[in-house]
Structure formats: C-alpha cells, structure tokens
Design an enzyme around this catalytic site. Sequence first.
Site, PDB file in Angstrom:
ATOM      1  N   LYS A 199       1.198  34.700  20.613  1.00 30.36           N
ATOM      2  CA  LYS A 199       2.114  34.319  21.219  1.00 30.36           C
ATOM      3  C   LYS A 199       1.980  32.450  21.179  1.00 30.36           C
ATOM      4  O   LYS A 199       2.450  31.800  21.403  1.00 30.36           O
ATOM      5  CB  LYS A 199       2.091  34.283  22.495  1.00 30.36           C
ATOM      6  CG  LYS A 199       2.512  35.969  22.437  1.00 30.36           C
ATOM      7  CD  LYS A 199       3.418  36.788  23.689  1.00 30.36           C
ATOM      8  CE  LYS A 199       4.520  37.744  23.763  1.00 30.36           C
ATOM      9  NZ  LYS A 199       4.591  38.373  24.462  1.00 30.36           N
ATOM     10  N   LYS A 258       6.361  42.488  14.182  1.00 31.29           N
ATOM     11  CA  LYS A 258       6.925  42.983  15.449  1.00 31.29           C
ATOM     12  C   LYS A 258       8.580  42.816  16.120  1.00 31.29           C
ATOM     13  O   LYS A 258       8.698  41.322  16.053  1.00 31.29           O
ATOM     14  CB  LYS A 258       6.381  42.914  16.365  1.00 31.29           C
ATOM     15  CG  LYS A 258       5.920  43.626  17.320  1.00 31.29           C
ATOM     16  CD  LYS A 258       5.506  44.389  18.501  1.00 31.29           C
ATOM     17  CE  LYS A 258       5.648  43.258  19.354  1.00 31.29           C
ATOM     18  NZ  LYS A 258       7.007  43.531  20.929  1.00 31.29           N
ATOM     19  N   LYS A 277      11.645  40.774  22.032  1.00 29.10           N
ATOM     20  CA  LYS A 277      12.741  40.864  23.339  1.00 29.10           C
ATOM     21  C   LYS A 277      12.232  39.165  23.494  1.00 29.10           C
ATOM     22  O   LYS A 277      13.980  38.937  23.282  1.00 29.10           O
ATOM     23  CB  LYS A 277      13.103  41.353  24.313  1.00 29.10           C
ATOM     24  CG  LYS A 277      11.307  41.320  25.149  1.00 29.10           C
ATOM     25  CD  LYS A 277      12.134  41.358  26.824  1.00 29.10           C
ATOM     26  CE  LYS A 277      11.037  43.196  26.297  1.00 29.10           C
ATOM     27  NZ  LYS A 277       9.355  43.114  27.477  1.00 29.10           N
TER      28      LYS A 277
HETATM   29  P1  ATP Z   1       7.778  40.258  24.533  1.00 36.19           P
HETATM   30  O1  ATP Z   1       8.555  39.591  23.390  1.00 36.19           O
HETATM   31  O2  ATP Z   1       8.519  39.117  25.499  1.00 36.19           O
HETATM   32  O3  ATP Z   1       6.732  39.986  24.248  1.00 36.19           O
HETATM   33  P2  ATP Z   1       8.927  42.667  23.951  1.00 36.19           P
HETATM   34  O4  ATP Z   1       9.578  43.394  23.338  1.00 36.19           O
HETATM   35  O5  ATP Z   1       7.133  42.627  22.928  1.00 36.19           O
HETATM   36  O6  ATP Z   1       8.130  41.712  24.569  1.00 36.19           O
HETATM   37  P3  ATP Z   1       6.324  44.003  25.881  1.00 36.19           P
HETATM   38  O7  ATP Z   1       7.775  43.294  27.045  1.00 36.19           O
HETATM   39  O8  ATP Z   1       5.959  43.233  25.541  1.00 36.19           O
HETATM   40  O9  ATP Z   1       8.042  44.053  25.066  1.00 36.19           O
HETATM   41  O10 ATP Z   1       5.911  45.605  25.565  1.00 36.19           O
HETATM   42  C1  ATP Z   1       6.963  46.868  26.280  1.00 36.19           C
HETATM   43  C2  ATP Z   1       6.373  48.122  25.763  1.00 36.19           C
HETATM   44  O11 ATP Z   1       7.323  48.304  24.906  1.00 36.19           O
HETATM   45  C3  ATP Z   1       5.140  48.232  25.179  1.00 36.19           C
HETATM   46  O12 ATP Z   1       4.520  49.323  25.314  1.00 36.19           O
HETATM   47  C4  ATP Z   1       4.934  47.589  23.671  1.00 36.19           C
HETATM   48  O13 ATP Z   1       3.876  48.715  23.514  1.00 36.19           O
HETATM   49  C5  ATP Z   1       6.236  48.085  23.579  1.00 36.19           C
HETATM   50  N1  ATP Z   1       6.884  47.519  22.085  1.00 36.19           N
HETATM   51  C6  ATP Z   1       7.370  46.477  22.411  1.00 36.19           C
HETATM   52  N2  ATP Z   1       8.101  46.192  21.014  1.00 36.19           N
HETATM   53  C7  ATP Z   1       7.598  47.169  20.478  1.00 36.19           C
HETATM   54  C8  ATP Z   1       7.826  47.332  19.071  1.00 36.19           C
HETATM   55  N3  ATP Z   1       8.604  46.682  18.182  1.00 36.19           N
HETATM   56  N4  ATP Z   1       7.307  48.621  18.095  1.00 36.19           N
HETATM   57  C9  ATP Z   1       7.451  49.564  19.230  1.00 36.19           C
HETATM   58  N5  ATP Z   1       6.737  49.471  20.646  1.00 36.19           N
HETATM   59  C10 ATP Z   1       7.211  48.496  20.652  1.00 36.19           C
HETATM   60 MG    MG Z   2       4.807  41.892  24.003  1.00 34.56          MG
END
Ligand code: ATP
Ligand code: MG
Length: 339
Positions: free
Chosen positions: A118, A201, A204
């Site tokens: 990040k 990955k 969001k």
């Molecule tokens: P950001 O980009 O802001 O980090 P994010 O999409 O990674 O957002 P988080 O809020 O960091 O979402 O993570 C929330 C949950 O979703 C965590 O349990 C994380 O492991 C899961 N998660 C996030 N992205 C994925 C993915 N691509 N596949 C499976 N699980 C995911």
């Molecule tokens: Mg995340």
Amino acid sequence: MSDTTFTPRVFSGIQPSGGLTLGNYLGAIKRFVSMQEEDYETIYCMVDLHAITVWQDPKSLVHNTRELAAGFIASGISPEKSILINQSAVPEHAQLGWIFNCVARMGWMQRMTQFKDKAGKNAQNASLGLFGYPALMAADILVYHATHVPVGDDQKQHLELTRDIAAKFNHDYGVDFFPMTEPVIEGAATRVMSLRDGSKKMSKSDPSDASRINMTDDADTIAKKIRKAKTDPDALPSEAKGLEDRPEARNLVNIYAALADMSVDQVLAQYGGAQFGTFKPALADLAVAKLAPISGEMARLMDDVTEIDKVLAKGALQAREITAPILKKTYEIVGMVGS
Ligand code: ATP
Ligand code: MG
C-alpha cells in the site's frame, strides 16, 4: 499452550474505504453469514479507523460506512444474531490498539507485506497509521477475546502477527489473558484476483473500476466487466491441474465455484472444453443472479439510513459490554492506575 477456555467468538471487519467488491463478498462476507448460523457469538465491524490510514474524503467515509453496513445486512447478517458496529463508536479498539503499539516490535511490523504494497515506492510519505495498522487490527480482534477470524487470504500475515502480539503480552505480563486466535480462510475464493491482472488481488481501492465487480454494479456493468476480463485463448481444462499456470482462467473458475457453492472440479466437469465465449456469459449470469438481490436490498436500506444508524447504535452498546471489562482488565494487568 493455554489452559484458559475462551467463549467461541467470531470477529471480523471490512474497511469503508470504497464500495464492497466481489472479493470482499466471497472472501469475507459469505463466511460471516455462515458462521453466524454456527455456534459462535459473532461481531462484524466497519473498520473506519483503518480506512483513514489512507486519505478518505469525510463525506464519502460517512456514505461508505453506512453502505457497508447495508451490504452486511443485505447479504444476510442479522442484527438479531450478530453484533454490527462501526469501529470508532467502540473506543476500546483504539485504546487497546495503543497498548499493542507498545507490545509489537518494529521488526515485526517491517515484515508486513500489506504496508509495502500500500505504501508503494513512497513509503516515507505513508501515514504512521498505515504502518501501525496491524497492531490496531490485533486490538480489534483481541478486545473481544475473539477465537476465530474469517478473512481473505491477504490477511493471513496480520493474523499471525495478532497471535504474536497475544503471546508476547501473555508472556511479558505472566498471564494467560489473550487467546491464540484462529484464522478461518476457507472456500474456493479466498483470494479473488483483479479482472485486469491475474497477479493482483481484487481491491475496492484499486484505481481501476474495471479491475473489480462492485456489489452495487448493475447487470449490464457486471456482464461487460466479465466479458472484458483478461483471459488466455485456450478452452477450459477438465481438471483443476490444468489451471495451474493460467491465473486469469483459474480466477474466473474460482469465482464461479464460490458463487455456485460448487467445487472447482465440479465446475470443470461441467465446463471443461468450453471456450471463454461460453463460460464468461454463464459466469456473468450467475454473478448477476447472486448479486442483484443483495444490491437491491442495499439500495432499499440506503434510501432511509435511520434504520442502519439504529442498528449500529445498538451494536455499539452491545459491543462495549464485552470490550469495556476486557480493556479494564488489560489496564490492570499493565499497571495503569485509576482505570
Ligand atoms: P482496500 O483496497 O481498501 O484494502 P479491500 O478490498 O482489500 O480494500 P478490506 O477492507 O481491506 O478490503 O478487507 C476486508 C476483507 O475482505 C478481509 O477479510 C480481506 O481479506 C477480504 N478480501 C479483500 N479483498 C479480497 C479478495 N480479493 N479476495 C478475497 N478476500 C478479500
Ligand atoms: Mg485490503
């Protein structure tokens, strides 16, 4: 090994750092819903204090926090069966987070790959909060003495750190106070990949909207994003082994399997030999069928946010019944007067 027995309790959180993605749904929320139906107390959290480790526009943060709560409820998390909270409304998270800042070691934190990903090339300009994120995450979990944490694969390292922090605290103070939390990383889609790059990955916060499926995307948008998803020119194999060196193909098959509650082998038994021209529309139809009822309910809940705010206010009261005594005891163990 701990002799203390802890109440089976699930905690997990999602950042209101944007809209929910299919990765969040399959890697996290779908598991949250199933664990709610098992023999656990379940606590699910919008982690707004984590979200601000990178810049969030205040108005968007308010919107995203409520929309995330709507996503939880619309996906099947019941405010009757689970405690739903916004992190900043339960101050013990941040208070225990400070204690854990003093337990975690710099060397441990420097190994965290999420910070490296990040912060990117400009790590000197990253916030101190982004660096300390995993210690606050350990506090989120341990302030409930949570025993199980359902997460996506990307959070595995942070959960190992949570155990290291619990173990060091217990050891340093000669207590058996914090549990060794178990990560729950299960299912066909523990790591949903970007639709544009099979090595990244789905997130969001990815600047490219085409990289992800948002829970609020309409049917046309979902179909278009899946049609445009990066793939290779070959047909699908009939066994999982055939996906080994094909990350983009594997990702789409994993998504199908997770959405349909099928194994990868079952999906390939059905689609082995099919071209993407056949598989992609089938995947799009399935994604729309699963996501449309959820996004419809999210929109309905967002029409009048008083219901959501009520749920979160009740959740905060319930949560503090658990967190206040655990924080008080922690302060006593550490030697803080007047707590
Ligand atoms: P950001 O980009 O802001 O980090 P994010 O999409 O990674 O957002 P988080 O809020 O960091 O979402 O993570 C929330 C949950 O979703 C965590 O349990 C994380 O492991 C899961 N998660 C996030 N992205 C994925 C993915 N691509 N596949 C499976 N699980 C995911
Ligand atoms: Mg995340």
